[in-house]
Scaffold this active site. Structure first.
Site, PDB file in Angstrom:
ATOM      1  N   HIS A 196       7.510 -11.877   5.239  1.00  0.00           N
ATOM      2  CA  HIS A 196       7.084 -11.402   3.921  1.00  0.00           C
ATOM      3  C   HIS A 196       8.292 -10.946   3.121  1.00  0.00           C
ATOM      4  O   HIS A 196       9.200 -10.317   3.642  1.00  0.00           O
ATOM      5  CB  HIS A 196       6.051 -10.272   4.034  1.00  0.00           C
ATOM      6  N   ILE A 255       0.810  -1.215   0.000  1.00  0.00           N
ATOM      7  CA  ILE A 255       0.000   0.000   0.000  1.00  0.00           C
ATOM      8  C   ILE A 255       0.851   1.275   0.000  1.00  0.00           C
ATOM      9  O   ILE A 255       0.331   2.351  -0.240  1.00  0.00           O
ATOM     10  CB  ILE A 255      -1.013   0.033   1.165  1.00  0.00           C
ATOM     11  N   ASN A 313      13.041  -8.245   5.440  1.00  0.00           N
ATOM     12  CA  ASN A 313      13.471  -7.530   6.635  1.00  0.00           C
ATOM     13  C   ASN A 313      13.193  -8.439   7.831  1.00  0.00           C
ATOM     14  O   ASN A 313      12.113  -9.018   7.923  1.00  0.00           O
ATOM     15  CB  ASN A 313      12.708  -6.212   6.786  1.00  0.00           C
ATOM     16  N   HIS A 326       9.566  -8.670  -0.023  1.00  0.00           N
ATOM     17  CA  HIS A 326       9.216  -7.530  -0.866  1.00  0.00           C
ATOM     18  C   HIS A 326       9.813  -7.803  -2.238  1.00  0.00           C
ATOM     19  O   HIS A 326      11.046  -7.912  -2.363  1.00  0.00           O
ATOM     20  CB  HIS A 326       9.838  -6.236  -0.329  1.00  0.00           C
ATOM     21  N   GLU A 339       8.298  -4.417  10.070  1.00  0.00           N
ATOM     22  CA  GLU A 339       7.191  -3.727  10.725  1.00  0.00           C
ATOM     23  C   GLU A 339       6.014  -4.648  11.008  1.00  0.00           C
ATOM     24  O   GLU A 339       5.309  -4.464  11.996  1.00  0.00           O
ATOM     25  CB  GLU A 339       6.730  -2.545   9.873  1.00  0.00           C
TER      26      GLU A 339
END
Length: 116
Positions: A101, A32, A88, A103, A96
Site C-alpha cells: 500500500h 483511519i 513502507n 500512503h 504494519e
C-alpha cells in the site's frame, strides 16, 4: 485474496472503508489514523506482500498502482503544493499490514521525515 489480510477483506467488502478512488485493479481509501490533513492508502486489489514483491511479480500492476496514487493526489488537490507517496516495506521499514500500500499524504508542510 488471503483470508487473514485486512486489505483483502476491505477489497472484498467485508470491512468498511471510506473509498475515494477505485479502478478495476486498485482501491484508495482514507487512513483511519491520518498523519496529515490528507492521508489516503492506495492498494492493488490483488494481494502482494510489499512493493518489491509487486514490482517483481507484476510490473504493469505496479505502474497502475503508481498512476492511482497520482490520480488520488490530483483528486485531493495536492498537486499544487506537493505531497508524498510512501511505501513502507517490511517490519524494519514500518510496514504494519503486509499487503502493499502506498500512503498518499499532504495538505500541510510535512518536514524532512514523516512517521507513518
Amino acid at each position: 485474496m488471503t483470508d487473514d489480510c485486512l486489505f483483502c477483506r476491505i477489497v472484498a467488502g467485508e470491512i468498511p472503508a471510506t473509498v475515494v478512488h477505485e479502478t478495476d485493479d486498485t482501491l484508495a481509501f482514507r487512513d483511519i489514523g491520518p498523519k496529515a490533513p490528507v492521508h489516503v492508502l492506495v492498494i492493488p486489489k490483488a494481494h502482494h506482500t510489499d512493493v518489491a514483491a509487486l514490482a517483481a511479480a507484476d510490473p504493469a500492476l505496479a505502474g497502475k498502482l503508481l498512476a492511482a496514487c497520482g490520480a488520488v493526489a490530483g483528486q485531493e488537490g495536492l498537486t499544487g503544493d506537493g505531497y508524498r507517496v510512501i511505501f513502507n516495506t517490511g517490519r524494519f521499514g514500518g510496514q504494519e499490514v503486509f499487503h502493499v500500500h502506498g500512503h498518499v499524504v499532504g495538505g500541510r508542510p510535512l518536514g524532512p521525515m514523516l512517521s507513518i
